[in-house]
Motif scaffolding. Structure first.
Motif, PDB file in Angstrom:
ATOM      1  N   ASP A   9       0.917  -1.257  -0.073  1.00  0.00           N
ATOM      2  CA  ASP A   9      -0.015   0.224  -0.171  1.00  0.00           C
ATOM      3  C   ASP A   9       0.747   1.134   0.050  1.00  0.00           C
ATOM      4  O   ASP A   9       1.726   1.500   0.994  1.00  0.00           O
ATOM      5  CB  ASP A   9      -0.816  -0.072   1.057  1.00  0.00           C
ATOM      6  CG  ASP A   9      -2.037  -1.103   1.185  1.00  0.00           C
ATOM      7  OD1 ASP A   9      -2.578  -1.359  -0.212  1.00  0.00           O
ATOM      8  OD2 ASP A   9      -2.357  -1.844   2.045  1.00  0.00           O
ATOM      9  N   THR A  17      -2.418   0.386  -4.350  1.00  0.00           N
ATOM     10  CA  THR A  17      -1.810  -0.967  -3.964  1.00  0.00           C
ATOM     11  C   THR A  17      -1.188  -1.311  -5.323  1.00  0.00           C
ATOM     12  O   THR A  17      -1.325  -1.604  -6.112  1.00  0.00           O
ATOM     13  CB  THR A  17      -2.876  -1.953  -3.804  1.00  0.00           C
ATOM     14  OG1 THR A  17      -3.615  -1.586  -2.690  1.00  0.00           O
ATOM     15  CG2 THR A  17      -2.050  -3.173  -3.349  1.00  0.00           C
ATOM     16  N   GLU A  36      -0.122   0.616  -9.115  1.00  0.00           N
ATOM     17  CA  GLU A  36      -1.384   0.508  -8.650  1.00  0.00           C
ATOM     18  C   GLU A  36      -2.561   0.469  -9.682  1.00  0.00           C
ATOM     19  O   GLU A  36      -3.566  -0.053  -9.519  1.00  0.00           O
ATOM     20  CB  GLU A  36      -1.741   1.996  -7.951  1.00  0.00           C
ATOM     21  CG  GLU A  36      -2.438   3.081  -8.947  1.00  0.00           C
ATOM     22  CD  GLU A  36      -1.352   3.871 -10.045  1.00  0.00           C
ATOM     23  OE1 GLU A  36      -1.639   4.491 -10.989  1.00  0.00           O
ATOM     24  OE2 GLU A  36      -0.107   3.395  -9.769  1.00  0.00           O
TER      25      GLU A  36
END
Length: 534
Positions: free
Chosen positions: A83, A159, A118
């Motif tokens: 994250d 993420t 991400e």
């Protein structure tokens, strides 16, 4: 692993980085921070420079270490989610893994690594940010720079995933430790990539020499792009193709290295668990995914993506003996095939025999017109010393020294392969009416019409021998003069030979086996028309 063909001399790299070694396979389950053993740390603020050279990006950093063990039989890819909060300027990774001793004949541990941002890990590579296989133990990405093999660009919140690819796993498992450092601060402006032009000055319609399988520091090669370009010029090449394992990071690394004398094409060596394939001359920046096996029935999709990006699909070293290197996808989607990879070895001999068998099959049934055939290519696959850029090289008849013309010549088979720029061939067939066909072309004549086949060689080593090969096999063998230059002529008919191709071989070194190649041509086809010669 990403690597290529096993080295012909002892390799200074550890076992995880041998040539034709660094690769991976299909989709896999992921690990989370919670399921891995985490050595948590919010490090004290850092005021030093970032991992890359030159820019004072980070002001503080957060480091976490993830530990785990991959069992034997693990998925081809394991994705570790990370994250990333807002404000991160640089994403840095280092990793290690256990390499316990194993008995002879048992595979040890080898672990490859890459990064997705991400945008996710879905096939197609939208989130792809880089790959180093087993060639590096650390890397970083940030807006203005990245480790070779990785793509510079913003570190956006969300993420991200570190891709672990267990290439081989020892029976007791593969313990790993991955350390992630997020450095916070202002991002520097992203550079605008500069890609090679699609045309060089050239000599008009001419024979151009090139090497389409090369590696630099952007994958597992030891030479920088500047060193590769210098070696290409020294080898007398007119064009090269950038073909790093599973990454396009080198596409923007050639600025200032092209010129009137050197055309640089962009591509990739798509390095799967079931073989390696060259994407030759694709549009700059186009990434071709490699995370599938033959059984997944996905290769056709990515072969079409190569062609959609203007490139050619060329299976590389199809009979290499290293794990994951031999070609398992078939040739229905190929545009050409690499039958000669680096210094001549037994697996090249097998590739040549398979290719020749396919040529013979292509001329058996011509009821629907000429059969489809695959042109042969030769490339150096140079990674490091003692590999030689341009050994061998594909010599292409093209209308110009341009991406479009060179790829058209390769696709049409208007080419031959030579061990160096010092060796040149002229090869063709002429019928009694003066009609002529050269390499990769077709001569249509009555089945019984006499056809004169002529090969002219210059620059061969002393002791070389010419062989003329047809769909029936080797029908003529003739030694060259000691000077290495000479002319060989032979007469046949389309009924007797559906195609003729030429080989120039060195003197044999193993009794009963042919010598290594100095050069070989694609075929000249002799198409038998109806009727007889009058």
């Amino acid at each position: 692993m990403n690597g290529d063909r096993a080295p012909r001399t002892p390799n200074p790299l550890p076992p995880a980085t041998t040539r034709r070694g660094l690769l991976t396979g299909a989709a896999a389950t992921g690990l989370t921070w919670a399921t891995a053993s985490t050595a948590h740390a919010d490090d004290p603020p850092e005021n030093g420079a970032g991992t890359g050279a030159g820019t004072d990006v980070p002001h503080r950093a957060r480091t976490r270490t993830l530990r785990g063990t991959l069992p034997a039989g693990s998925p081809d890819y394991v994705y570790l989610p990370v994250d990333v909060p807002p404000g991160v300027a640089e994403f840095a990774v280092s990793y290690t893994y256990g390499r316990p001793p194993v008995p002879p004949g048992v595979q040890g541990n080898a672990l490859d690594i890459g990064l997705f941002d991400e945008r996710g890990t879905a096939l197609g590579g939208r989130g792809f940010r880089g790959w180093s296989g087993g060639a590096r133990t650390s890397f970083f990405v940030r807006a203005d720079a990245a480790t070779p093999g990785y793509l510079p660009g913003p570190v956006r919140p969300g993420t991200w995933h570190i891709a672990l690819a267990p290439y081989t796993v020892a029976p007791e498992g593969l313990p790993y430790e991955v350390t992630v450092t997020l450095r916070f601060g202002e991002s520097a402006p992203a550079p605008v990539p500069v890609h090679p032009p699609e045309r060089a000055k050239g000599r008009g319609r001419a024979w151009y020499r090139g090497d389409c399988h090369l590696h630099s520091t952007h994958s597992d090669g030891r030479h920088t792009p500047a060193e590769v370009a210098a070696a290409a010029r020294a080898a007398g090449l007119d064009f090269i193709n950038s073909s790093e394992h599973n990454t396009t990071s080198a596409h923007a690394a050639w600025e200032g290295l092209w010129g009137d004398d050197l055309l640089i094409l962009t591509g990739e060596e798509i390095t799967t668990r079931n073989g390696h394939v060259l994407a030759v001359g694709t549009d700059p920046g186009v990434f071709i995914d490699w995370r599938y096996r033959a059984r997944d029935q996905r290769f056709g999709r990515y072969a079409r993506r190569v062609r959609g990006a203007g490139g050619l699909v060329v299976p590389a070293h199809p009979h290499a003996t290293c794990i994951g290197c031999s070609w398992k996808f078939g040739f229905a989607e190929a545009d050409a095939v690499e039958v000669w990879n680096g210094p001549w070895t037994p697996d090249d001999e097998v590739a040549l025999a398979e290719w020749d068998n396919a040529l013979a099959a292509s001329v058996r049934d011509t009821s629907g017109g000429p059969g489809r055939w695959l042109p042969a290519m030769g490339n150096s696959d140079a990674h490091r010393e003692p590999d030689r850029v341009g050994h061998p090289q594909t010599v292409v008849l093209a209308d110009a020294l341009s991406r479009r013309a060179i790829l058209a010549g390769i696709r049409a088979g208007r080419s031959y392969i030579a061990e160096s720029a010092g060796l040149a061939l002229s090869f063709g067939a002429t019928d009694g009416r003066g009609r002529h066909a050269g390499i990769g072309e077709r001569l249509r004549a009555a089945a019984d019409a006499p056809v004169a086949v002529r090969l002219e060689v210059s620059g061969a080593a002393a002791g070389c021998t010419v062989r003329l090969v047809t769909d029936q096999g080797v029908l003529l063998t003739s030694p060259l003069p000691g000077s290495g230059a000479g002319v060989v002529e032979w007469r046949t008919t389309p009924a007797h030979a559906a195609y003729v191709r030429a080989e120039v071989r060195h003197a044999p070194t193993v009794p009963g086996l042919p010598g290594a190649f100095a050069a070989l041509t694609n075929p000249v086809f002799l198409d038998a028309g109806t009727g007889t010669e009058s």
